[in-house]
Design an enzyme around this catalytic site. Sequence first.
Site, PDB file in Angstrom:
ATOM      1  N   ARG A  64       0.863  -1.259   0.027  1.00 39.79           N
ATOM      2  CA  ARG A  64       0.188  -0.034  -0.022  1.00 39.79           C
ATOM      3  C   ARG A  64       0.799   1.297   0.152  1.00 39.79           C
ATOM      4  O   ARG A  64       2.220   1.094   0.041  1.00 39.79           O
ATOM      5  CB  ARG A  64      -0.919   0.051   1.387  1.00 39.79           C
ATOM      6  CG  ARG A  64      -0.041  -0.355   2.537  1.00 39.79           C
ATOM      7  CD  ARG A  64      -0.755   0.263   3.707  1.00 39.79           C
ATOM      8  NE  ARG A  64      -0.644   1.682   3.685  1.00 39.79           N
ATOM      9  CZ  ARG A  64       0.384   2.424   4.005  1.00 39.79           C
ATOM     10  NH1 ARG A  64       1.602   1.918   4.345  1.00 39.79           N
ATOM     11  NH2 ARG A  64       0.239   3.886   4.100  1.00 39.79           N
ATOM     12  N   ALA A  66       0.703   5.425  -1.827  1.00 39.24           N
ATOM     13  CA  ALA A  66       0.968   5.598  -3.444  1.00 39.24           C
ATOM     14  C   ALA A  66       2.175   5.393  -3.945  1.00 39.24           C
ATOM     15  O   ALA A  66       2.135   4.740  -4.902  1.00 39.24           O
ATOM     16  CB  ALA A  66       0.492   7.266  -3.187  1.00 39.24           C
ATOM     17  N   GLN A 212      -3.151   2.327   9.947  1.00 41.48           N
ATOM     18  CA  GLN A 212      -1.712   2.440   9.444  1.00 41.48           C
ATOM     19  C   GLN A 212      -0.951   3.288  10.088  1.00 41.48           C
ATOM     20  O   GLN A 212       0.390   3.026  10.275  1.00 41.48           O
ATOM     21  CB  GLN A 212      -1.766   3.021   8.134  1.00 41.48           C
ATOM     22  CG  GLN A 212      -2.327   2.404   6.904  1.00 41.48           C
ATOM     23  CD  GLN A 212      -3.876   2.541   6.570  1.00 41.48           C
ATOM     24  OE1 GLN A 212      -4.590   2.855   7.686  1.00 41.48           O
ATOM     25  NE2 GLN A 212      -4.474   2.484   5.514  1.00 41.48           N
ATOM     26  N   ASP A 253      -2.094  10.774  -2.327  1.00 38.23           N
ATOM     27  CA  ASP A 253      -2.414   9.745  -3.040  1.00 38.23           C
ATOM     28  C   ASP A 253      -2.631  10.476  -4.474  1.00 38.23           C
ATOM     29  O   ASP A 253      -2.708   9.331  -5.450  1.00 38.23           O
ATOM     30  CB  ASP A 253      -3.600   8.993  -2.658  1.00 38.23           C
ATOM     31  CG  ASP A 253      -3.288   8.161  -1.398  1.00 38.23           C
ATOM     32  OD1 ASP A 253      -3.279   8.790  -0.291  1.00 38.23           O
ATOM     33  OD2 ASP A 253      -2.804   6.937  -1.504  1.00 38.23           O
ATOM     34  N   ASN A 263      -5.948  12.378   0.208  1.00 41.42           N
ATOM     35  CA  ASN A 263      -5.029  11.550   0.993  1.00 41.42           C
ATOM     36  C   ASN A 263      -6.001  10.753   2.122  1.00 41.42           C
ATOM     37  O   ASN A 263      -7.102  10.833   1.937  1.00 41.42           O
ATOM     38  CB  ASN A 263      -4.223  12.485   1.532  1.00 41.42           C
ATOM     39  CG  ASN A 263      -3.046  11.943   2.527  1.00 41.42           C
ATOM     40  OD1 ASN A 263      -2.339  10.969   1.837  1.00 41.42           O
ATOM     41  ND2 ASN A 263      -2.846  12.015   3.719  1.00 41.42           N
ATOM     42  N   LYS A 264      -5.316   9.849   2.869  1.00 43.79           N
ATOM     43  CA  LYS A 264      -5.969   9.191   3.798  1.00 43.79           C
ATOM     44  C   LYS A 264      -7.331   9.910   4.565  1.00 43.79           C
ATOM     45  O   LYS A 264      -6.996  11.030   5.005  1.00 43.79           O
ATOM     46  CB  LYS A 264      -4.933   8.425   4.904  1.00 43.79           C
ATOM     47  CG  LYS A 264      -5.702   7.585   5.840  1.00 43.79           C
ATOM     48  CD  LYS A 264      -6.339   6.344   5.027  1.00 43.79           C
ATOM     49  CE  LYS A 264      -5.590   5.693   4.203  1.00 43.79           C
ATOM     50  NZ  LYS A 264      -6.553   4.862   3.199  1.00 43.79           N
TER      51      LYS A 264
HETATM   52  C1  LIG Z   1       3.187   8.178   1.029  1.00 46.12           C
HETATM   53  S1  LIG Z   1       2.025   6.895   0.944  1.00 46.12           S
HETATM   54  C2  LIG Z   1       0.695   7.846   0.512  1.00 46.12           C
HETATM   55  C3  LIG Z   1      -0.767   7.740   0.956  1.00 46.12           C
HETATM   56  O1  LIG Z   1      -1.071   6.272   0.870  1.00 46.12           O
HETATM   57  C4  LIG Z   1      -1.954   5.855   1.955  1.00 46.12           C
HETATM   58  O2  LIG Z   1      -3.001   5.324   1.814  1.00 46.12           O
HETATM   59  P1  LIG Z   1      -3.323   3.566   1.925  1.00 46.12           P
HETATM   60  O3  LIG Z   1      -2.519   3.225   3.193  1.00 46.12           O
HETATM   61  O4  LIG Z   1      -4.707   3.487   1.688  1.00 46.12           O
HETATM   62  O5  LIG Z   1      -2.493   3.083   0.554  1.00 46.12           O
HETATM   63  C5  LIG Z   1      -2.307   7.099   2.739  1.00 46.12           C
HETATM   64  O6  LIG Z   1      -3.167   7.859   2.071  1.00 46.12           O
HETATM   65  C6  LIG Z   1      -0.862   7.767   2.637  1.00 46.12           C
HETATM   66  O7  LIG Z   1      -0.704   9.037   2.843  1.00 46.12           O
END
Ligand SMILES: CSC[C@H]1O[C@H](OP(=O)(O)O)[C@H](O)[C@@H]1O
Length: 378
Positions: A64, A66, A212, A253, A263-264
């Site tokens: 996971r 981005a 996360q 993202d 973003n998250k």
């Molecule tokens: C630098 S990672 C960018 C971004 O990805 C995460 O989402 P996910 O855990 O659902 O893949 C999160 O939004 C991070 O900030």
Amino acid sequence: MAERHEVPETGAAAPVVPSLRWADPPEGPAVVLLDQTRLPAEETELVCADVPQLVAAIRALAVRGAPLLGIAGAYGVALAAARGDDVAAAAEALAHARPTAVNLGYGVRRASDAHRAASDAGAGPEAAASAALAEARAVHAEDADASARMARHGLALLGELRPEGGHRILTHCNTGALVSGGEGTALAVALAAHRAGALRRLWVDETRPLLQGARLTAYEAARAGMPYTVLADGAAGSLFAAGEVDAVLIGADRIAADGSVANKVGSYPLAVLARHHRVPFVVVAPLSTVDPATAGGADIVVEQRPGREVTEFPGALPVAPAGAPAYNPAFDVTPAELVTAIVTEAGVASPVTRDGLAKLCSTSRWSTSRSGNGMMAE
Ligand SMILES: CSC[C@H]1O[C@H](OP(=O)(O)O)[C@H](O)[C@@H]1O
């Protein structure tokens, strides 16, 4: 599903295994992942021997973040080519595994274009597969370089704030080495501040529903020896009110042409809190996350995930009545006017404007995309 390999705990400062690696024969070809759904309790590798297994791992967030999704997408195309599978079909499945992070389409396109160019030039299947793998490795290496540059630019930006006794940084979700070819995006900046003796506290939002922050950022911060504290997402407001936050650092993202930032979920409320309390709200993301073909925040597709991620904890009693309806957007969108600065490997955009972002993107050898799936070669 791919087999899992237990990896012995060594207690090292960094994860025992990289978040993603390519396995050549006889072990492979395969894309081998540090399964992020098992962290921090277990450091186990997930071996994806074909693209369907990699797509499933992306959808389950075993891999996971981005930037890492872009790297995984590129290696996924190389895996299909190495296996002699239908590369175009594999690229389509990978690019659509998750809709919001533009990096996924960017990485898939990079490796697909390399494979197609080699084939069009008369290369046979093996040579074309090698071209796709070489491009995936280039995407991987470029992200590591971008991470180091973002850390430098971000540390310089923090230096302009100069709070007494070091920075108290609040971060959300996970943006460290687990999501990068290098040390990450926002967390790489906090780590650089720590190494410079300028990090007083890292406030770590747990980041419901998949945690996360509590699971992954705390795991990385502990291994790096950073002064960190985990908090419930809902507790962030009281930290701002108590004057305990000097800056917010988050990842992204997808960044639209107008500077809107996906973003998250939970990032937008932090931006509102930061504005109310006059605290800098800083986004750290590589140029591969900027998508000039997405005009504005309203054009960003926000992934909706299963409600059970909100109402259930794997292996524990449900946190809501059986069948409780749940709303579970994986991301939210922060308008550019609430973003103090966007830090990229090419420099900092502040204030965040369409022209300022376009200028940063012009420094990249990848110009704007054709269809909103990431930046493209000229
Ligand atoms: C630098 S990672 C960018 C971004 O990805 C995460 O989402 P996910 O855990 O659902 O893949 C999160 O939004 C991070 O900030």
